[in-house]
Write a protein that holds these residues in place. Structure first.
Motif, PDB file in Angstrom:
ATOM      1  N   THR A  26      48.249  39.366  53.948  1.00  0.00           N
ATOM      2  CA  THR A  26      48.227  38.152  52.774  1.00  0.00           C
ATOM      3  C   THR A  26      46.749  38.153  52.190  1.00  0.00           C
ATOM      4  O   THR A  26      46.282  38.166  52.953  1.00  0.00           O
ATOM      5  CB  THR A  26      48.726  37.493  53.306  1.00  0.00           C
ATOM      6  OG1 THR A  26      49.608  37.282  54.093  1.00  0.00           O
ATOM      7  CG2 THR A  26      49.729  36.452  51.471  1.00  0.00           C
ATOM      8  N   PRO A  27      46.566  38.877  50.978  1.00  0.00           N
ATOM      9  CA  PRO A  27      45.431  38.825  50.653  1.00  0.00           C
ATOM     10  C   PRO A  27      45.181  37.439  49.561  1.00  0.00           C
ATOM     11  O   PRO A  27      46.165  36.386  49.337  1.00  0.00           O
ATOM     12  CB  PRO A  27      45.702  39.590  48.732  1.00  0.00           C
ATOM     13  CG  PRO A  27      47.035  40.210  48.730  1.00  0.00           C
ATOM     14  CD  PRO A  27      48.096  39.453  49.955  1.00  0.00           C
ATOM     15  N   SER A  28      43.882  36.422  49.687  1.00  0.00           N
ATOM     16  CA  SER A  28      44.162  35.622  49.927  1.00  0.00           C
ATOM     17  C   SER A  28      43.530  35.246  47.852  1.00  0.00           C
ATOM     18  O   SER A  28      43.450  36.823  46.909  1.00  0.00           O
ATOM     19  CB  SER A  28      42.512  34.849  49.736  1.00  0.00           C
ATOM     20  OG  SER A  28      41.434  35.762  50.233  1.00  0.00           O
ATOM     21  N   LEU A  29      43.909  33.985  46.470  1.00  0.00           N
ATOM     22  CA  LEU A  29      43.647  34.148  45.824  1.00  0.00           C
ATOM     23  C   LEU A  29      42.249  34.462  44.830  1.00  0.00           C
ATOM     24  O   LEU A  29      41.706  33.687  45.751  1.00  0.00           O
ATOM     25  CB  LEU A  29      43.807  32.626  44.963  1.00  0.00           C
ATOM     26  CG  LEU A  29      45.366  32.858  45.302  1.00  0.00           C
ATOM     27  CD1 LEU A  29      46.441  31.201  44.818  1.00  0.00           C
ATOM     28  CD2 LEU A  29      45.843  33.095  44.379  1.00  0.00           C
ATOM     29  N   PRO A  30      42.255  34.792  44.644  1.00  0.00           N
ATOM     30  CA  PRO A  30      40.413  34.684  43.857  1.00  0.00           C
ATOM     31  C   PRO A  30      39.536  34.008  43.923  1.00  0.00           C
ATOM     32  O   PRO A  30      40.269  32.998  42.557  1.00  0.00           O
ATOM     33  CB  PRO A  30      40.996  36.354  42.696  1.00  0.00           C
ATOM     34  CG  PRO A  30      41.774  35.866  42.196  1.00  0.00           C
ATOM     35  CD  PRO A  30      42.740  35.753  43.559  1.00  0.00           C
ATOM     36  N   GLU A  31      38.202  33.938  43.474  1.00  0.00           N
ATOM     37  CA  GLU A  31      37.431  32.872  42.939  1.00  0.00           C
ATOM     38  C   GLU A  31      37.475  33.255  41.245  1.00  0.00           C
ATOM     39  O   GLU A  31      37.026  34.376  41.096  1.00  0.00           O
ATOM     40  CB  GLU A  31      36.458  32.569  43.680  1.00  0.00           C
ATOM     41  CG  GLU A  31      36.590  31.929  44.359  1.00  0.00           C
ATOM     42  CD  GLU A  31      35.369  31.361  45.537  1.00  0.00           C
ATOM     43  OE1 GLU A  31      34.757  31.050  44.900  1.00  0.00           O
ATOM     44  OE2 GLU A  31      35.253  31.648  46.915  1.00  0.00           O
ATOM     45  N   GLU A  32      37.463  32.334  40.610  1.00  0.00           N
ATOM     46  CA  GLU A  32      37.097  32.524  39.183  1.00  0.00           C
ATOM     47  C   GLU A  32      35.593  32.907  38.770  1.00  0.00           C
ATOM     48  O   GLU A  32      34.416  32.338  39.376  1.00  0.00           O
ATOM     49  CB  GLU A  32      37.536  31.279  38.435  1.00  0.00           C
ATOM     50  CG  GLU A  32      38.960  31.230  38.572  1.00  0.00           C
ATOM     51  CD  GLU A  32      39.412  30.143  37.734  1.00  0.00           C
ATOM     52  OE1 GLU A  32      38.767  29.578  37.095  1.00  0.00           O
ATOM     53  OE2 GLU A  32      40.457  29.767  36.981  1.00  0.00           O
ATOM     54  N   PRO A  33      35.390  33.887  38.928  1.00  0.00           N
ATOM     55  CA  PRO A  33      34.124  34.203  37.727  1.00  0.00           C
ATOM     56  C   PRO A  33      33.226  33.508  37.180  1.00  0.00           C
ATOM     57  O   PRO A  33      33.965  32.905  36.098  1.00  0.00           O
ATOM     58  CB  PRO A  33      33.896  35.320  37.278  1.00  0.00           C
ATOM     59  CG  PRO A  33      34.943  35.941  37.436  1.00  0.00           C
ATOM     60  CD  PRO A  33      36.199  35.122  37.800  1.00  0.00           C
ATOM     61  N   PRO A  34      32.846  32.712  37.329  1.00  0.00           N
ATOM     62  CA  PRO A  34      31.694  31.993  35.955  1.00  0.00           C
ATOM     63  C   PRO A  34      31.690  32.933  34.447  1.00  0.00           C
ATOM     64  O   PRO A  34      31.765  34.166  34.468  1.00  0.00           O
ATOM     65  CB  PRO A  34      30.355  32.023  35.952  1.00  0.00           C
ATOM     66  CG  PRO A  34      29.895  32.019  37.411  1.00  0.00           C
ATOM     67  CD  PRO A  34      31.089  33.103  37.626  1.00  0.00           C
ATOM     68  N   LEU A  35      32.861  32.324  33.440  1.00  0.00           N
ATOM     69  CA  LEU A  35      32.762  32.455  32.031  1.00  0.00           C
ATOM     70  C   LEU A  35      30.946  33.109  31.878  1.00  0.00           C
ATOM     71  O   LEU A  35      30.371  32.472  31.672  1.00  0.00           O
ATOM     72  CB  LEU A  35      32.647  31.190  31.132  1.00  0.00           C
ATOM     73  CG  LEU A  35      34.339  31.234  31.372  1.00  0.00           C
ATOM     74  CD1 LEU A  35      35.028  29.971  30.523  1.00  0.00           C
ATOM     75  CD2 LEU A  35      35.033  32.191  31.084  1.00  0.00           C
ATOM     76  N   PRO A  36      30.925  34.205  31.066  1.00  0.00           N
ATOM     77  CA  PRO A  36      29.490  34.544  30.885  1.00  0.00           C
ATOM     78  C   PRO A  36      29.228  33.421  29.458  1.00  0.00           C
ATOM     79  O   PRO A  36      29.849  33.830  28.701  1.00  0.00           O
ATOM     80  CB  PRO A  36      30.102  35.730  30.879  1.00  0.00           C
ATOM     81  CG  PRO A  36      31.791  36.282  30.698  1.00  0.00           C
ATOM     82  CD  PRO A  36      31.862  34.671  31.168  1.00  0.00           C
TER      83      PRO A  36
END
Length: 192
Positions: A176-186
């Motif tokens: 089961t893929p894990s939820l991705p971490e949000e990349p920093p807002l540019p």
């Protein structure tokens, strides 16, 4: 084939430092990839031909509104909805940076080997904004866009795993893929 002696467009004309121009090309391609990746969000909630029609016949702003509309209306998992909303915010910042860079002209009042100087006159404004960019600034913009592509792809993996029957998978070794971490807002490029 790569030719280290190829100095085009020099000496006939200069459009800026080579590394900066290379970064602008990567920005253009990465943005296009990011833009197309967003179509998957429409495919979560409607069939592919409808998603393509909606996506292909809309401006960037309208695409984001359409994705938001379908996601808010149809996504049952609040975490996935938050990730989609965040990705649209991230994309919006990348869109703004892309527009600054791709709709600017060279600013000839300043010329340094290590800077790309651009100016852009915003619609409805009397004065132009100027930008003096190092190659690292441009590479960061390109990297932000690629982070967005990876983020959208990671959201797609989670939703695809959630919504597909196991018979659609080719092997039984899927995790089961894990939820991705949000990349920093540019950061939006700032004028000087």
């Amino acid at each position: 084939m790569f030719d280290a002696n190829d100095t085009w467009p020099l000496p006939n004309y200069s459009t800026g430092p080579t590394k900066h121009l290379h970064a602008l090309g990567v920005i253009s391609l990465n943005f296009n990839m990011y833009e197309v990746a967003l179509q998957v969000f429409l495919e979560f909630y409607t069939d592919k031909p409808t998603a393509e029609f909606l996506f292909d016949n809309s401006s960037n702003e309208r695409r984001m509104e359409t994705i938001r509309y379908f996601a808010v209306r149809n996504e049952k998992d609040p975490i996935i909805l938050e990730l989609i909303q965040y990705s649209l915010k991230h994309y919006g910042r990348c869109f703004e940076n892309r527009n600054i860079l791709m709709h600017s002209k060279q600013y000839f009042a300043v010329s340094f080997e290590h800077l790309l100087s651009l100016e852009k006159k915003p619609k409805g404004k009397k004065s132009a904004m100027t930008f003096h960019l190092e190659s690292d600034d441009l590479r960061r913009v390109a990297d932000d866009m690629m982070d967005g592509v990876f983020f959208v792809t990671d959201i797609w993996r989670v939703v695809d795993f959630r919504d597909r029957e196991p018979k659609d998978r080719t092997t039984g070794t899927f995790r089961t893929p894990s939820l991705p971490e949000e990349p920093p807002l540019p950061n939006v490029l700032s004028s000087s």
